[in-house]
Design an enzyme around this catalytic site. Structure first.
Site, PDB file in Angstrom:
ATOM      1  CB  SER A 146       1.160  -4.268  -4.074  1.00 32.74           C
ATOM      2  OG  SER A 146       0.007  -3.718  -4.629  1.00 32.74           O
ATOM      3  NE  ARG A 147      -0.275   0.318   2.600  1.00 31.87           N
ATOM      4  CZ  ARG A 147       0.911   0.773   2.988  1.00 31.87           C
ATOM      5  NH1 ARG A 147       1.729  -0.004   3.633  1.00 31.87           N
ATOM      6  NH2 ARG A 147       1.273   1.994   2.732  1.00 31.87           N
ATOM      7  CB  VAL A 148      -5.214  -2.082  -2.741  1.00 30.81           C
ATOM      8  CG1 VAL A 148      -5.531  -1.484  -1.400  1.00 30.81           C
ATOM      9  CG2 VAL A 148      -4.472  -1.102  -3.619  1.00 30.81           C
TER      10      VAL A 148
END
Lengths: 508, 133
Positions: free
Chosen positions: A367-369
């Protein structure tokens, strides 16, 4: 009695005299050819791109949407049954870009992509319409995610957190629990101030009936809309379904509300668009998809956003789903959508077959953010756990070769086994954040090390029950404070100690 | 780059402009030879169709269909002609008259891809729809 009669007659007279039939010039085209839901039309000199046009067939009228504007003809996809459309039929322009009804009336309903009710509960009665295609909010209007979406799934909330306004892809083979994750997430939004929209794209209607039944049972239909383009519907409806769902979500976004939208699934959407494109004679590219298949999905997913408070502060969280063939994530559509989204939840067949369900592969999922949106308490316990889970994966492969392991390695393996066991979770059984924090805190602080691995799930469900009955105030405190202070930590330790005292399978 | 029938027609129309019959005959013969040399005679049907349209356009001629319940008098027809000519900035309007008693009254005009429905039947239909609401 005569009074009312006179009144009605007078009223009728008034209405008729007030009626002014306006004759205006209309633009009319003729169907040149029709087939497979696509019609080519001559005339229509002033029609617009993605304008609705009306086919006047012998029996009734059916709508279409303009997709191709050529020198002397117009390519139209027919939205609905195209059996009655014949060569030479008249086609009228409507001067309206394709739009769907929006409003709070859609909540709790099952609709087709044109906003017509499919659940037999009568017409919607919306007075507002939104165009199905809209340019996504710009840079100024946006804000980075800062609030979590609680999926209620332990493996996801801890390791792959999702924030409100994020786009998180759920990817995996068929029959591996992709829809289950999405449906569990919708169920867990109860009381979280979130509207949900489930867009079924090319799905079996029996499956949707099942899901709607489940959602109703869980009380989730009170805040959920289902947009259904079934497997038997024409490709045109399948193609517009996610955009229609997104338009409905944008209504709530504009009101400053939070919306969760699930696109199940975008592989079938791409296939429907490929069908339409090929029939419109657009040139095929890789895997016979047209050249703009990337834009097809990027313009859709870009509409997911978190708005800054000056713009209402609403959000659209998108959970697109992609079905892979035999685990091939490097196919065309999966790579496209992976690159568009802010991370993916990768479901693996091997894990699924080993009984690890949900079969989330923690190594390939990211989950990048989302970590920016995690609550402080969860961040504290989950960070360490992610590390331990990663160490376990590394060691597990290595440990198969030798039995002679040092103490430290053995300890890590034992811990890892318990983490994997904790990540197992039944369907339709979301766990609240507070309980997740309690369990994870116990896990990383070694309070579960004396519980046998095969007893973990029993221990956990017992713990939840015990916490519900005996320390509700502690759970409330965790939610309220949103972080781990000394009092809470002591409370959790106390809870574990008391609970363990009630069990007979733990060595004291 | 393949040349479209329309482009052939446009070339033909512009070269035929202002020519007398004798010159035109030679020109057309040459044009046909050009098509034959290029193995393009299969396009002749399309070219003839397109030619009719382009020639009318270049002459400022518009074909219109008029539907009415009864035979229209010349005064009305003149009015209709003037109306269409004004709308399309055409020099000449060729009207084809049709009589259809089902319209009850009024007229329907059809020209190019436009339809003007001023018939009583259509108004009644609209009234019916309005009353249903």
């Amino acid at each position: 009695m005569s009074n009312t009669k006179d009144f009605i007659v007078e009223e009728l007279k008034k209405q008729i005299s007030g009626f002014q039939a306006e004759a205006k010039i209309e633009t009319v085209g003729k169907v040149i050819s029709v087939g497979d839901g696509i019609a080519r039309i001559s005339g229509l000199s002033d029609c617009m791109m993605s304008e609705m046009v009306e086919f006047k067939t012998a029996k009734s009228s059916v709508f279409g949407v303009v997709l191709n504007l050529e020198e002397d003809s117009v390519g139209v996809v027919i939205l609905g049954s195209f059996e009655d459309v014949k060569e030479g039929d008249e086609v009228l322009t409507t001067k309206r870009i394709l739009e769907v009804p929006v409003g709070k009336e859609v909540v709790g309903r099952v609709l087709n992509p044109l906003g017509e009710a499919l659940d037999g509960q009568g017409e919607l009665g919306c007075d507002k319409f939104y165009p199905i295609e809209k340019i996504a909010p710009g840079v100024i209007a946006r804000k980075s995610v800062n609030q979590p979406v609680q999926t209620g799934i332990k493996a996801i909330d801890s390791m792959i957190p999702i924030g409100r306004g994020q786009r998180e892809l759920i990817i995996g083979d068929r029959q591996i629990g992709k829809t289950a994750i999405a449906v569990d997430t919708i169920i867990n939004q109860k009381g979280q101030n979130m509207k949900c929209i489930y867009v079924a794209i090319g799905q079996k209607k029996s499956k949707i009936a099942n899901i709607v039944g489940r959602l109703k049972e869980a009380g989730a239909m009170e805040y959920t809309t289902v947009v259904l383009a079934g497997a038997s519907d024409p490709a045109s409806l399948t193609y517009i379904a996610p955009y229609a769902g997104c338009a409905m979500a944008e209504y709530f976004l504009d009101k400053g509300e939070d919306v969760l939208i699930v696109y199940d699934d975008l592989s079938k959407h791409a296939v429907a668009y490929r069908e339409i494109s090929l029939l419109l004679r657009r040139p095929p590219g890789r895997e016979a998809y047209p050249g703009d298949v990337f834009y097809l999905h990027s313009r859709l997913l870009e509409r997911a956003c978190k708005l800054s408070p000056e713009f209402g502060g609403g959000s659209i969280t998108a959970l697109p789903i992609i079905e892979t063939q035999a685990g091939d994530v490097s196919a065309y559509i999966p790579t496209n959508v992976i690159s568009i989204t802010d991370g993916q939840i990768y479901l693996e067949p091997d894990l699924f077959n080993q009984g690890q369900r949900p079969a989330v592969n923690a190594g390939l999922s990211v989950s990048r953010v989302g970590s920016a949106a995690q609550t402080k308490a969860m961040k504290k316990v989950a960070g360490k756990m992610r590390l331990e889970a990663a160490q376990f994966r590394e060691l597990a492969a290595f440990a198969q070769f030798g039995s002679d392991l040092d103490e430290e390695t053995k300890r890590k393996l034992e811990r890892g086994k318990r983490i994997m066991e904790i990540f197992k979770q039944g369907q339709y059984a979301p766990v609240s954040v507070a309980k997740q924090v309690v369990v994870f805190y116990g896990l990383i602080n070694g309070m579960l090390d004396d519980v046998p691995v095969e007893k973990i799930s029993e221990f956990e469900s017992g713990l939840h029950f015990y916490a519900d009955t005996n320390s509700e105030s502690l759970l409330n405190l965790i939610v309220e404070k949103n972080e781990l202070n000394d009092d809470i930590e002591a409370g959790i330790k106390e809870l574990f100690k008391d609970y363990k005292n009630t069990l007979d399978y733990i060595k004291k | 780059m393949r040349i479209k029938p329309k482009q052939y027609v446009l070339a033909l129309v512009s070269s035929l402009r202002g020519k007398n019959d004798k010159d035109a005959k030679i020109l057309i013969a040459n044009f046909c030879r050009l098509l034959a040399d290029g193995n393009l005679l299969y396009l002749s049907g399309k070219i003839i169709e397109e030619f009719k349209r382009q020639w009318d356009r270049s002459e400022g001629l518009v074909n219109a269909d008029v539907f009415s319940a009864q035979e229209l008098d010349t005064g009305t027809l003149k009015n209709i002609e003037a109306y269409i000519a004004g709308k399309l900035k055409a020099k000449k309007v060729e009207i084809k008259k049709n009589v259809n008693p089902d319209l009850l009254g009024g007229v329907i005009l059809k020209f190019e891809d436009k339809v003007f429905d001023g018939s009583v039947a259509a108004s009644l239909k609209a009234l019916k729809a309005e009353m249903k609401k």
